[in-house]
Design a protein around this motif. Sequence first.
Motif, PDB file in Angstrom:
ATOM      1  N   SER A 166       0.828  -1.207   0.000  1.00  0.00           N
ATOM      2  CA  SER A 166       0.000   0.000   0.000  1.00  0.00           C
ATOM      3  C   SER A 166       0.863   1.257   0.000  1.00  0.00           C
ATOM      4  CB  SER A 166      -0.920   0.006   1.218  1.00  0.00           C
ATOM      5  OG  SER A 166      -0.178  -0.101   2.414  1.00  0.00           O
ATOM      6  N   VAL A 167       0.436   2.231  -0.816  1.00  0.00           N
ATOM      7  CA  VAL A 167       1.202   3.456  -0.999  1.00  0.00           C
ATOM      8  C   VAL A 167       0.262   4.646  -0.889  1.00  0.00           C
ATOM      9  CG1 VAL A 167       2.630   4.778  -2.627  1.00  0.00           C
ATOM     10  CG2 VAL A 167       2.819   2.284  -2.546  1.00  0.00           C
ATOM     11  N   GLY A 168       0.741   5.716  -0.262  1.00  0.00           N
ATOM     12  CA  GLY A 168       0.013   6.969  -0.236  1.00  0.00           C
ATOM     13  C   GLY A 168       0.773   8.012  -1.039  1.00  0.00           C
ATOM     14  N   VAL A 169       0.068   8.792  -1.832  1.00  0.00           N
ATOM     15  CA  VAL A 169       0.686   9.877  -2.591  1.00  0.00           C
ATOM     16  C   VAL A 169      -0.009  11.171  -2.206  1.00  0.00           C
ATOM     17  CG1 VAL A 169       1.144  10.857  -4.873  1.00  0.00           C
ATOM     18  CG2 VAL A 169       1.334   8.388  -4.521  1.00  0.00           C
ATOM     19  N   ALA A 208      -9.174  13.137   1.139  1.00  0.00           N
ATOM     20  CA  ALA A 208      -8.764  14.491   1.513  1.00  0.00           C
ATOM     21  C   ALA A 208      -8.109  14.497   2.893  1.00  0.00           C
ATOM     22  CB  ALA A 208      -9.967  15.429   1.501  1.00  0.00           C
ATOM     23  N   ALA A 209      -7.925  13.312   3.474  1.00  0.00           N
ATOM     24  CA  ALA A 209      -7.435  13.219   4.856  1.00  0.00           C
ATOM     25  C   ALA A 209      -6.093  12.498   4.917  1.00  0.00           C
ATOM     26  CB  ALA A 209      -8.454  12.490   5.724  1.00  0.00           C
ATOM     27  N   LEU A 210      -5.075  13.193   5.394  1.00  0.00           N
ATOM     28  CA  LEU A 210      -3.780  12.537   5.597  1.00  0.00           C
ATOM     29  C   LEU A 210      -3.877  11.426   6.644  1.00  0.00           C
ATOM     30  CD1 LEU A 210      -1.178  15.471   5.517  1.00  0.00           C
ATOM     31  CD2 LEU A 210      -1.371  13.594   3.892  1.00  0.00           C
ATOM     32  N   GLU A 211      -4.847  11.537   7.526  1.00  0.00           N
ATOM     33  CA  GLU A 211      -5.039  10.514   8.564  1.00  0.00           C
ATOM     34  C   GLU A 211      -5.314   9.134   7.961  1.00  0.00           C
ATOM     35  OE1 GLU A 211      -5.277  14.387  10.235  1.00  0.00           O
ATOM     36  OE2 GLU A 211      -6.417  13.519   8.558  1.00  0.00           O
ATOM     37  N   ASP A 212      -5.807   9.110   6.724  1.00  0.00           N
ATOM     38  CA  ASP A 212      -6.082   7.833   6.060  1.00  0.00           C
ATOM     39  C   ASP A 212      -4.807   7.075   5.731  1.00  0.00           C
ATOM     40  OD1 ASP A 212      -8.767   8.346   6.206  1.00  0.00           O
ATOM     41  OD2 ASP A 212      -8.994   8.958   4.112  1.00  0.00           O
ATOM     42  N   PHE A 213      -3.650   7.742   5.860  1.00  0.00           N
ATOM     43  CA  PHE A 213      -2.375   7.101   5.549  1.00  0.00           C
ATOM     44  C   PHE A 213      -1.821   6.285   6.722  1.00  0.00           C
ATOM     45  CE2 PHE A 213      -0.823  10.204   2.003  1.00  0.00           C
ATOM     46  CZ  PHE A 213      -1.941   9.873   1.267  1.00  0.00           C
ATOM     47  N   SER A 214      -2.629   6.054   7.726  1.00  0.00           N
ATOM     48  CA  SER A 214      -2.134   5.396   8.951  1.00  0.00           C
ATOM     49  C   SER A 214      -1.679   3.962   8.709  1.00  0.00           C
ATOM     50  CB  SER A 214      -3.223   5.407  10.033  1.00  0.00           C
ATOM     51  OG  SER A 214      -4.378   4.720   9.572  1.00  0.00           O
ATOM     52  N   THR A 215      -2.137   3.317   7.624  1.00  0.00           N
ATOM     53  CA  THR A 215      -1.791   1.904   7.399  1.00  0.00           C
ATOM     54  C   THR A 215      -0.863   1.696   6.206  1.00  0.00           C
ATOM     55  OG1 THR A 215      -3.753   1.573   6.017  1.00  0.00           O
ATOM     56  CG2 THR A 215      -3.985   1.148   8.393  1.00  0.00           C
ATOM     57  N   VAL A 216      -0.510   2.758   5.474  1.00  0.00           N
ATOM     58  CA  VAL A 216       0.301   2.548   4.259  1.00  0.00           C
ATOM     59  C   VAL A 216       1.755   2.247   4.616  1.00  0.00           C
ATOM     60  CG1 VAL A 216      -1.209   4.027   2.878  1.00  0.00           C
ATOM     61  CG2 VAL A 216       0.836   5.006   3.936  1.00  0.00           C
ATOM     62  N   ASP A 217       2.436   1.579   3.688  1.00  0.00           N
ATOM     63  CA  ASP A 217       3.841   1.211   3.899  1.00  0.00           C
ATOM     64  C   ASP A 217       4.800   2.297   3.429  1.00  0.00           C
ATOM     65  OD1 ASP A 217       3.195  -1.502   4.767  1.00  0.00           O
ATOM     66  OD2 ASP A 217       2.600  -1.827   2.688  1.00  0.00           O
ATOM     67  N   THR A 253       5.543  16.777   8.929  1.00  0.00           N
ATOM     68  CA  THR A 253       5.198  16.807  10.357  1.00  0.00           C
ATOM     69  C   THR A 253       3.915  16.023  10.614  1.00  0.00           C
ATOM     70  OG1 THR A 253       6.282  18.940  10.692  1.00  0.00           O
ATOM     71  CG2 THR A 253       4.621  18.302  12.308  1.00  0.00           C
ATOM     72  N   THR A 254       2.925  16.229   9.745  1.00  0.00           N
ATOM     73  CA  THR A 254       1.660  15.510   9.897  1.00  0.00           C
ATOM     74  C   THR A 254       1.832  14.027   9.605  1.00  0.00           C
ATOM     75  OG1 THR A 254       0.443  17.492   9.239  1.00  0.00           O
ATOM     76  CG2 THR A 254      -0.750  15.414   9.154  1.00  0.00           C
ATOM     77  N   LEU A 255       2.581  13.687   8.559  1.00  0.00           N
ATOM     78  CA  LEU A 255       2.816  12.285   8.232  1.00  0.00           C
ATOM     79  C   LEU A 255       3.500  11.561   9.385  1.00  0.00           C
ATOM     80  CD1 LEU A 255       4.028  12.532   4.517  1.00  0.00           C
ATOM     81  CD2 LEU A 255       1.804  11.725   5.339  1.00  0.00           C
ATOM     82  N   ASP A 256       4.426  12.243  10.041  1.00  0.00           N
ATOM     83  CA  ASP A 256       5.133  11.663  11.187  1.00  0.00           C
ATOM     84  C   ASP A 256       4.162  11.267  12.283  1.00  0.00           C
ATOM     85  OD1 ASP A 256       7.376  10.920  12.746  1.00  0.00           O
ATOM     86  OD2 ASP A 256       7.360  12.871  13.743  1.00  0.00           O
ATOM     87  N   GLU A 257       3.112  12.052  12.431  1.00  0.00           N
ATOM     88  CA  GLU A 257       2.111  11.798  13.481  1.00  0.00           C
ATOM     89  C   GLU A 257       1.156  10.667  13.117  1.00  0.00           C
ATOM     90  OE1 GLU A 257       0.261  15.565  13.865  1.00  0.00           O
ATOM     91  OE2 GLU A 257       1.983  16.525  14.849  1.00  0.00           O
ATOM     92  N   VAL A 258       0.808  10.564  11.828  1.00  0.00           N
ATOM     93  CA  VAL A 258      -0.264   9.627  11.454  1.00  0.00           C
ATOM     94  C   VAL A 258       0.229   8.291  10.894  1.00  0.00           C
ATOM     95  CG1 VAL A 258      -1.819  11.546  10.990  1.00  0.00           C
ATOM     96  CG2 VAL A 258      -0.564  10.526   9.082  1.00  0.00           C
ATOM     97  N   CYS A 259       1.433   8.245  10.341  1.00  0.00           N
ATOM     98  CA  CYS A 259       1.898   7.011   9.707  1.00  0.00           C
ATOM     99  C   CYS A 259       2.413   6.011  10.733  1.00  0.00           C
ATOM    100  CB  CYS A 259       2.988   7.313   8.675  1.00  0.00           C
ATOM    101  SG  CYS A 259       2.382   8.181   7.227  1.00  0.00           S
ATOM    102  N   ILE A 267       7.940   4.230   5.224  1.00  0.00           N
ATOM    103  CA  ILE A 267       8.937   5.088   4.583  1.00  0.00           C
ATOM    104  C   ILE A 267       8.256   6.367   4.112  1.00  0.00           C
ATOM    105  CG2 ILE A 267      10.493   5.319   2.602  1.00  0.00           C
ATOM    106  CD1 ILE A 267      11.040   2.336   2.799  1.00  0.00           C
ATOM    107  N   LEU A 268       8.881   7.498   4.422  1.00  0.00           N
ATOM    108  CA  LEU A 268       8.361   8.805   4.015  1.00  0.00           C
ATOM    109  C   LEU A 268       9.303   9.376   2.959  1.00  0.00           C
ATOM    110  CD1 LEU A 268       7.524  10.274   7.561  1.00  0.00           C
ATOM    111  CD2 LEU A 268       6.158   8.726   6.139  1.00  0.00           C
ATOM    112  N   ALA A 269       8.793   9.539   1.748  1.00  0.00           N
ATOM    113  CA  ALA A 269       9.631   9.973   0.627  1.00  0.00           C
ATOM    114  C   ALA A 269       9.148  11.303   0.073  1.00  0.00           C
ATOM    115  CB  ALA A 269       9.618   8.920  -0.482  1.00  0.00           C
TER     116      ALA A 269
END
Length: 281
Positions: free
Chosen positions: A3-6, A73-82, A100-106, A111-113
């Motif tokens: 799973s990937v988030g963009v 529309a929600a970065l919070e939905d990225f909580s399960t992506v790889d 900063t937000t990704l750090d909180e929710v992922c 991996i954050l790219a």
Amino acid sequence: MSSVGVVGTGTMATGIVEVFAKAGHDVLLRGRTTEKAQAAVGAVQKSLDRAVKKGRLSEADRDTILARVTPTAALEDFSTVDLVVEAVAEDLEVKRSVFTTLDEVCKPGAILATTTSSLPVVECAAATKRPGDVVGLHFFNPAPVMKLVEIVHTVSTDADVIATAQKLCLDLKKVPVHCGDRAGFIVNALLFPYLNDAVSMLEAHYASADDIDTAMRLGCRLPMGPFQLLDVVGLDVSLAIEKTLYNEFRDAGLAPAPLLEHLVTAGRLGRKTGKGFRDYS
């Protein structure tokens, strides 16, 4: 990595979404609004429709690929992506806010790219509490066509993250190259001083844009001359890269040519606005 988030809805983001979906990954595409995210999925569909029309893709495969893409529309939905690939505007503060937000929710280990073409990857990493998980994945436009990906490691990037990024690029049928975190990385650090010199040459009335483009295409066997390329890339994007290079290296020769700044101020940004160094209207 399934799973990937963009993050992003522009040309670069939708191209990257297409690349991952074609490779079999489920992709969450995040826009600032639901409408923007849905429109971006529409852009992916248009690209796939063109491939169907040209006989490069079957309608069934197009539908399968599209089914893997989900707008949000929600970065919070990225909580399960790889993996999350950030492809927002080339603005450091905007990118740092996203990280900063990704750090909180992922989840831990994700991996954050960033796809930045010239900004310091370490600045994105410093906006998180997991700098070892942050890496640069610089795709080239159009992402579904261009084979190269620059894998950019900071002083903090973990070795296993770099190795995973390498494997991922190969799985995507891309050609990865590795480089350290310096302005412009490999390609733009070499390309944009040349483009800037071309603008300075035109500004000095040394030669016309047409003659400079023709000389570089036929003399150096390049697919496009410098002014053709600048208009495709976008003069605003090009100016931002030139400024980043100059700010890091403080070489007077890297200072953006005034003509480039004037065209951007005038809103002549290239093909996307209908006018740049040439008139496309």
